[in-house]
Design a protein around this motif. Structure first.
Motif, PDB file in Angstrom:
ATOM      1  N   ASN A  37       0.847  -1.195   0.000  1.00  0.00           N
ATOM      2  CA  ASN A  37       0.000   0.000   0.000  1.00  0.00           C
ATOM      3  C   ASN A  37       0.877   1.237   0.000  1.00  0.00           C
ATOM      4  N   SER A  38       0.258   2.374  -0.190  1.00  0.00           N
ATOM      5  CA  SER A  38       1.002   3.639  -0.174  1.00  0.00           C
ATOM      6  C   SER A  38       1.629   3.910   1.194  1.00  0.00           C
ATOM      7  N   ASP A  39       1.042   3.336   2.255  1.00  0.00           N
ATOM      8  CA  ASP A  39       1.605   3.524   3.597  1.00  0.00           C
ATOM      9  C   ASP A  39       2.692   2.493   3.924  1.00  0.00           C
ATOM     10  N   GLY A  40       3.017   1.630   2.963  1.00  0.00           N
ATOM     11  CA  GLY A  40       4.073   0.640   3.158  1.00  0.00           C
ATOM     12  C   GLY A  40       3.611  -0.699   3.687  1.00  0.00           C
ATOM     13  N   SER A  41       2.345  -0.816   4.075  1.00  0.00           N
ATOM     14  CA  SER A  41       1.843  -2.100   4.571  1.00  0.00           C
ATOM     15  C   SER A  41       1.622  -3.060   3.403  1.00  0.00           C
ATOM     16  N   THR A  42       1.663  -4.343   3.707  1.00  0.00           N
ATOM     17  CA  THR A  42       1.521  -5.376   2.675  1.00  0.00           C
ATOM     18  C   THR A  42       0.101  -5.933   2.688  1.00  0.00           C
ATOM     19  N   ILE A  43      -0.458  -6.103   1.507  1.00  0.00           N
ATOM     20  CA  ILE A  43      -1.759  -6.758   1.367  1.00  0.00           C
ATOM     21  C   ILE A  43      -1.607  -7.921   0.388  1.00  0.00           C
ATOM     22  N   GLU A  44      -2.490  -8.899   0.516  1.00  0.00           N
ATOM     23  CA  GLU A  44      -2.490 -10.033  -0.411  1.00  0.00           C
ATOM     24  C   GLU A  44      -3.675  -9.913  -1.350  1.00  0.00           C
ATOM     25  N   ARG A  45      -3.430 -10.220  -2.594  1.00  0.00           N
ATOM     26  CA  ARG A  45      -4.477 -10.254  -3.611  1.00  0.00           C
ATOM     27  C   ARG A  45      -4.436 -11.651  -4.206  1.00  0.00           C
ATOM     28  N   TYR A  46      -5.585 -12.154  -4.621  1.00  0.00           N
ATOM     29  CA  TYR A  46      -5.664 -13.525  -5.113  1.00  0.00           C
ATOM     30  C   TYR A  46      -6.124 -13.572  -6.563  1.00  0.00           C
ATOM     31  N   GLU A  47      -5.559 -14.491  -7.316  1.00  0.00           N
ATOM     32  CA  GLU A  47      -6.007 -14.778  -8.669  1.00  0.00           C
ATOM     33  C   GLU A  47      -6.738 -16.117  -8.594  1.00  0.00           C
ATOM     34  N   PHE A  48      -8.037 -16.094  -8.933  1.00  0.00           N
ATOM     35  CA  PHE A  48      -8.881 -17.282  -8.806  1.00  0.00           C
ATOM     36  C   PHE A  48      -9.079 -17.978 -10.145  1.00  0.00           C
ATOM     37  N   GLU A  49      -9.404 -19.256 -10.072  1.00  0.00           N
ATOM     38  CA  GLU A  49      -9.772 -20.003 -11.269  1.00  0.00           C
ATOM     39  C   GLU A  49     -11.053 -19.389 -11.831  1.00  0.00           C
ATOM     40  N   LYS A  50     -11.165 -19.320 -13.139  1.00  0.00           N
ATOM     41  CA  LYS A  50     -12.318 -18.694 -13.794  1.00  0.00           C
ATOM     42  C   LYS A  50     -13.288 -19.753 -14.320  1.00  0.00           C
ATOM     43  N   GLU A  51     -14.556 -19.355 -14.452  1.00  0.00           N
ATOM     44  CA  GLU A  51     -15.560 -20.223 -15.066  1.00  0.00           C
ATOM     45  C   GLU A  51     -15.250 -20.378 -16.543  1.00  0.00           C
ATOM     46  N   ARG A  52     -15.749 -21.446 -17.115  1.00  0.00           N
ATOM     47  CA  ARG A  52     -15.598 -21.670 -18.557  1.00  0.00           C
ATOM     48  C   ARG A  52     -16.977 -21.624 -19.217  1.00  0.00           C
ATOM     49  N   ASP A  53     -17.007 -21.133 -20.450  1.00  0.00           N
ATOM     50  CA  ASP A  53     -18.269 -21.112 -21.181  1.00  0.00           C
ATOM     51  C   ASP A  53     -18.525 -22.483 -21.789  1.00  0.00           C
ATOM     52  N   LYS A  54     -19.607 -22.621 -22.543  1.00  0.00           N
ATOM     53  CA  LYS A  54     -19.986 -23.927 -23.108  1.00  0.00           C
ATOM     54  C   LYS A  54     -18.952 -24.473 -24.085  1.00  0.00           C
ATOM     55  N   ASP A  55     -18.096 -23.595 -24.632  1.00  0.00           N
ATOM     56  CA  ASP A  55     -17.046 -24.040 -25.554  1.00  0.00           C
ATOM     57  C   ASP A  55     -15.716 -24.301 -24.851  1.00  0.00           C
ATOM     58  N   GLY A  56     -15.703 -24.112 -23.518  1.00  0.00           N
ATOM     59  CA  GLY A  56     -14.488 -24.360 -22.757  1.00  0.00           C
ATOM     60  C   GLY A  56     -13.559 -23.174 -22.632  1.00  0.00           C
ATOM     61  N   ASN A  57     -13.992 -22.009 -23.102  1.00  0.00           N
ATOM     62  CA  ASN A  57     -13.160 -20.804 -23.011  1.00  0.00           C
ATOM     63  C   ASN A  57     -13.325 -20.153 -21.643  1.00  0.00           C
ATOM     64  N   LEU A  58     -12.229 -19.618 -21.094  1.00  0.00           N
ATOM     65  CA  LEU A  58     -12.280 -18.951 -19.797  1.00  0.00           C
ATOM     66  C   LEU A  58     -13.093 -17.668 -19.881  1.00  0.00           C
ATOM     67  N   SER A  59     -13.873 -17.408 -18.827  1.00  0.00           N
ATOM     68  CA  SER A  59     -14.638 -16.163 -18.747  1.00  0.00           C
ATOM     69  C   SER A  59     -13.947 -15.238 -17.738  1.00  0.00           C
ATOM     70  N   LEU A  60     -14.554 -14.102 -17.465  1.00  0.00           N
ATOM     71  CA  LEU A  60     -14.006 -13.173 -16.481  1.00  0.00           C
ATOM     72  C   LEU A  60     -14.564 -13.429 -15.082  1.00  0.00           C
ATOM     73  N   VAL A  61     -15.512 -14.362 -14.965  1.00  0.00           N
ATOM     74  CA  VAL A  61     -16.188 -14.646 -13.702  1.00  0.00           C
ATOM     75  C   VAL A  61     -15.410 -15.710 -12.922  1.00  0.00           C
TER      76      VAL A  61
END
Length: 108
Positions: A37-61
């Motif tokens: 953060n701007s104050d120097g503290s550390t935060i964690e952010r996560y990257e999650f597995e995404k849903e796939r559409d009917k054709d198997g392509n990754l979505s943004l959800v």
């Protein structure tokens, strides 16, 4: 309890009440990203597995999954150690090997 079957004959059915079950809704974390953060503290952010559409392509959800357990230990922890304000939150369920080859799970 007496109930009619499909032919109209009365059958005696024993009513059973299931025990408690804990439903766990979760997302699969693919990557943990630490940021400052701007104050120097550390935060964690996560990257999650995404849903796939009917054709198997990754979505943004983010994909969500459900698991159900009758574990008395996990149910007790959920009832006594968590409040509504605690959830949703990143939570880890750790697996432990116990005596006699038994496996146990615990929220950490």
């Amino acid at each position: 309890m007496n109930v009619p079957d499909s032919n109209g004959h009365i059958q005696e059915i024993t009513k059973t009440v299931p025990g408690k079950v804990l439903a766990i809704r979760f997302k699969k974390i693919l990557k943990t990203i630490e940021e400052r953060n701007s104050d120097g503290s550390t935060i964690e952010r996560y990257e999650f597995e995404k849903e796939r559409d009917k054709d198997g392509n990754l979505s943004l959800v983010d994909a969500e999954y459900y698991s159900f357990t009758g574990s008395k230990i996990l149910i007790d922890q959920a009832e006594n150690d968590f409040s509504v304000e605690d959830l949703p939150a990143p939570t880890v369920i750790q697996q432990f090997e116990g005596k006699n080859g038994q496996t146990f799970f615990k929220f950490t």
